[in-house]
Design an enzyme around this catalytic site. Structure first.
Site, PDB file in Angstrom:
ATOM      1  N   SER A 253      19.093  -1.513  -5.035  1.00 25.91           N
ATOM      2  CA  SER A 253      17.787  -1.526  -5.685  1.00 25.91           C
ATOM      3  C   SER A 253      16.734  -2.255  -4.842  1.00 25.91           C
ATOM      4  O   SER A 253      16.559  -1.882  -3.696  1.00 25.91           O
ATOM      5  CB  SER A 253      17.939  -2.142  -7.076  1.00 25.91           C
ATOM      6  OG  SER A 253      16.915  -1.674  -7.890  1.00 25.91           O
ATOM      7  N   LYS A 257      15.934  -1.628  -0.809  1.00 23.88           N
ATOM      8  CA  LYS A 257      14.685  -1.480  -0.053  1.00 23.88           C
ATOM      9  C   LYS A 257      14.726  -2.453   1.138  1.00 23.88           C
ATOM     10  O   LYS A 257      14.422  -2.099   2.279  1.00 23.88           O
ATOM     11  CB  LYS A 257      13.470  -1.806  -0.942  1.00 23.88           C
ATOM     12  CG  LYS A 257      13.407  -1.066  -2.288  1.00 23.88           C
ATOM     13  CD  LYS A 257      12.151  -1.448  -3.080  1.00 23.88           C
ATOM     14  CE  LYS A 257      12.224  -1.336  -4.592  1.00 23.88           C
ATOM     15  NZ  LYS A 257      12.463  -0.060  -5.209  1.00 23.88           N
ATOM     16  N   TRP A 344      14.579   6.594 -12.772  1.00 26.56           N
ATOM     17  CA  TRP A 344      13.464   5.749 -12.309  1.00 26.56           C
ATOM     18  C   TRP A 344      13.408   5.730 -10.774  1.00 26.56           C
ATOM     19  O   TRP A 344      12.352   5.710 -10.165  1.00 26.56           O
ATOM     20  CB  TRP A 344      13.691   4.340 -12.869  1.00 26.56           C
ATOM     21  CG  TRP A 344      12.643   3.317 -12.607  1.00 26.56           C
ATOM     22  CD1 TRP A 344      12.816   2.154 -11.904  1.00 26.56           C
ATOM     23  CD2 TRP A 344      11.277   3.308 -13.068  1.00 26.56           C
ATOM     24  NE1 TRP A 344      11.643   1.433 -11.902  1.00 26.56           N
ATOM     25  CE2 TRP A 344      10.685   2.114 -12.610  1.00 26.56           C
ATOM     26  CE3 TRP A 344      10.504   4.198 -13.817  1.00 26.56           C
ATOM     27  CZ2 TRP A 344       9.352   1.789 -12.870  1.00 26.56           C
ATOM     28  CZ3 TRP A 344       9.177   3.867 -14.073  1.00 26.56           C
ATOM     29  CH2 TRP A 344       8.618   2.680 -13.601  1.00 26.56           C
ATOM     30  N   HIS A 394      21.884   2.539 -13.455  1.00 30.48           N
ATOM     31  CA  HIS A 394      21.414   1.759 -12.315  1.00 30.48           C
ATOM     32  C   HIS A 394      22.275   0.504 -12.174  1.00 30.48           C
ATOM     33  O   HIS A 394      22.177  -0.420 -12.981  1.00 30.48           O
ATOM     34  CB  HIS A 394      19.957   1.389 -12.601  1.00 30.48           C
ATOM     35  CG  HIS A 394      19.276   0.659 -11.497  1.00 30.48           C
ATOM     36  ND1 HIS A 394      19.001   1.241 -10.279  1.00 30.48           N
ATOM     37  CD2 HIS A 394      18.780  -0.599 -11.423  1.00 30.48           C
ATOM     38  CE1 HIS A 394      18.362   0.369  -9.510  1.00 30.48           C
ATOM     39  NE2 HIS A 394      18.232  -0.761 -10.188  1.00 30.48           N
TER      40      HIS A 394
END
Ligand code: GTR
Length: 416
Positions: A253, A257, A344, A394
Site C-alpha cells: 500500500s 508506493k 480503491w 486490502h
C-alpha cells in the site's frame, strides 16, 4: 489501513469500468524531445534519467543528496529465535550529527538452516505498527514512538501497549520466509517520519529538507520512507549474515508506493515488490478508477510533493504515468500484486501498468507480463515482471508472500 469503505461511498470515485474515460498511454520509450529510444544505452543515458527526474519534480519530490553520518548500534542478538530456526538481531541506525533524531530501529531475522550455499537473500520492508507488531516474540523491543491509536485499545495515547505485540503478524509470515531460506529486515516507518501532516517535525525531514522550504519538488513522506529503505540496505551491506546483493524491497500500500520509488532510485535493490500500492504506486494515474490524485493529496497532504497537487482533477496534464515508474526498475525483476476486494487501488490499472513496462524489459531481452489479458484470481502471470490478483481485501496475506518467495527463488536461480 485506510478508510476504504468510507471513500467507496464517495461520489467522485469511479468504480464502474464502463465509465472509465479514454486516456493516453504515455510511451516510456519516447523521450520528452520526441525521440524514440531503441537501445539500452539510450534508455540508460537519456530516457531513464529524464523520467527519474520528472518523478522527483512532479510526484515524489527530490531526494536530498546529502548523506547523513550513521553509527550502527547492535541492541540485541538471539541465536535461537522462532523456535531455534532463526537468528534475531536488533540494530539501531543512529544519525550521529543529530543525536535527538529518532534512530531507525532495524529488526532482522536470518534463517539458521541455509538452503543452498552462500548467505541468504533478504527481504527489506517497513512495517506500519512497530517492530513488535510483526511477531509476538517477547525479545522484540516495544516501540516507544508515536503510533496511530487503535480502536482495540492496543495503542493508547499514540503509544504501543504490551498487547500490541504481534498485531500485524499475519502480514509477516516469518516461519514461512525463514523456512524458505530468506532473511527479513524490517523497521517501523514512523522512525523515519510519523505518518501525519505534522510528522515531519520529529523525522528525518526536519534536518534534511523541511517543508518550510516551500519548494515545489520538496521532499515528502513517501520519499522519506523510500530513502529509509535504502538506509536499511546500507546497514545490511555491512552485516555478514545476509547477502545484500540479493535484497528484495517489498512494500504494501503506501509502503508499496515507497518501495517502488526506492527501487526506481536505488539499483542495489535486486527485486522490487509492490503489494496493492494503488494510486501514486503501481496504478495508472490517468485511468479514472478508484482513488484519484486529488483524493490522495487531500487525505495525505504530507505524502507527495507540492507540485503533485497541481494535478488534482487534471491527471491528464501529468507528464508521467505510473507504468513509467515501474519501467525504471528494468531490467530488475518486479512484482505487482493486487487484491480483488481492493478496488480503491484499481487492480486492473495496476495490471495494465505492469503490462506497459514490457517494451522496456524487451530492450534488455527480458519478457515482462507478456499478455493483455487481466488474469483470473490466484493465477499469477509474467516472467521478469509478474502480477497476481488474489481474493480478499486490502492486506498482505500468506498467499502474497508465497508468490513473492517463489518469484524471488526463480529470479535468483536464473541469476546464478
Ligand atoms: C489509503 C490510501 C491508499 C493506500 C492505503 C494504505 O487510505 O488512500 O492510497 O496508501 O491508504 O496505505 O493502506
Amino acid at each position: 489501513l485506510g478508510p476504504v469503505t468510507l471513500n467507496a461511498q464517495n461520489p467522485d470515485i469511479n468504480y464502474d469500468e464502463s465509465k472509465v474515460q479514454p486516456f493516453a498511454f504515455l510511451d516510456p520509450l519516447i523521450t520528452y524531445s520526441a525521440k524514440r529510444v531503441k537501445t539500452v544505452q539510450r534508455w540508460e543515458n537519456e530516457r531513464r534519467p529524464e523520467l527519474l527526474k520528472k518523478f522527483a519534480s512532479e510526484v515524489y519530490g527530490t531526494t536530498p543528496s546529502r548523506r547523513l553520518a550513521t553509527r550502527y548500534e547492535l541492541r540485541s542478538v538471539d541465536s535461537s529465535a522462532l523456535g531455534g530456526t532463526a537468528i534475531r538481531k536488533q540494530i539501531s541506525v543512529i544519525w550521529t550529527e543529530y543525536p535527538d533524531l529518532p534512530s531507525l530501529d532495524i529488526l532482522l531475522y536470518v534463517p539458521k538452516n541455509k538452503s543452498g550455499t552462500g548467505k541468504p537473500p533478504v527481504f527489506v520492508g517497513l512495517n506500519y505498527m512497530g517492530n513488535h507488531s510483526i511477531s509476538p516474540e517477547p525479545g522484540i523491543a516495544l516501540s516507544t514512538r508515536w503510533l496511530p491509536n487503535r480502536p482495540d485499545g492496543k495503542v493508547v495515547n499514540n503509544r504501543a501497549t504490551e498487547a500490541a505485540r504481534g498485531v500485524q503478524q499475519s502480514r509477516w509470515p516469518l516461519e514461512l520466509i525463514i523456512a524458505k531460506g530468506y532473511s527479513v529486515a524490517t523497521a517501523y516507518y514512523g522512525d523515519l517520519e510519523p505518518d501525519h501532516p505534522e510528522g515531519w517535525k520529529s523525522g528525518i525531514r526536519s534536518v534534511l529538507d523541511p517543508p518550510t522550504n516551500q519548494k515545489s519538488d520538496g521532499w515528502q513522506a513517501i520519499g522519506v520512507w523510500a530513502w529509509g529503505m535504502s538506509r536499511m540496505l546500507d546497514y545490511l551491506e555491512t552485516d555478514n549474515l545476509v547477502d545484500a546483493k540479493r535484497a528484495v524491497v517489498m512494500g504494501h500500500s503506501r509502503q508499496g508506493k515507497a518501495a517502488l520509488w526506492a527501487g526506481a532510485q536505488d539499483p542495489r535493490f535486486a527485486i522490487v515488490i509492490a503489494n496493492e500500492s494503488g494510486e501514486g504506486g503501481a496504478a495508472l494515474s490517468k485511468r479514472n478508477f478508484g482513488e484519484t490524485i486529488e483524493r490522495l493529496n487531500r487525505s495525505f497532504p504530507h505524502w507527495f510533493c507540492p507540485k503533485y497537487r497541481t494535478y488534482n482533477n487534471r491527471p491528464d496534464a501529468l507528464p508521467v504515468d505510473q507504468h513509467q515508474l515501474l519501467a525504471l526498475i528494468a531490467p530488475r525483476p518486479l512484482y505487482v500484486a493486487s487484491a480483488e476486494g481492493d478496488r480503491w487501488a484499481d487492480p486492473k490499472g495496476e495490471f495494465i501498468s505492469a503490462r506497459l513496462t514490457d517494451p522496456v524489459y524487451q530492450l534488455y531481452g527480458k519478457k515482462g507480463i507478456g499478455t493483455d489479458t487481466w488474469p483470473a484470481i490466484h493465477s499469477p502471470v509474467g516472467e521478469t515482471v509478474r502480477y497476481h490478483i488474489r481474493a480478499g481485501e486490502h492486506d498482505v496475506k500468506r498467499y502474497d508472500w508465497e508468490q513473492f518467495i517463489d518469484f524471488a527463488d526463480k529470479q535468483f536461480r536464473k541469476a546464478q
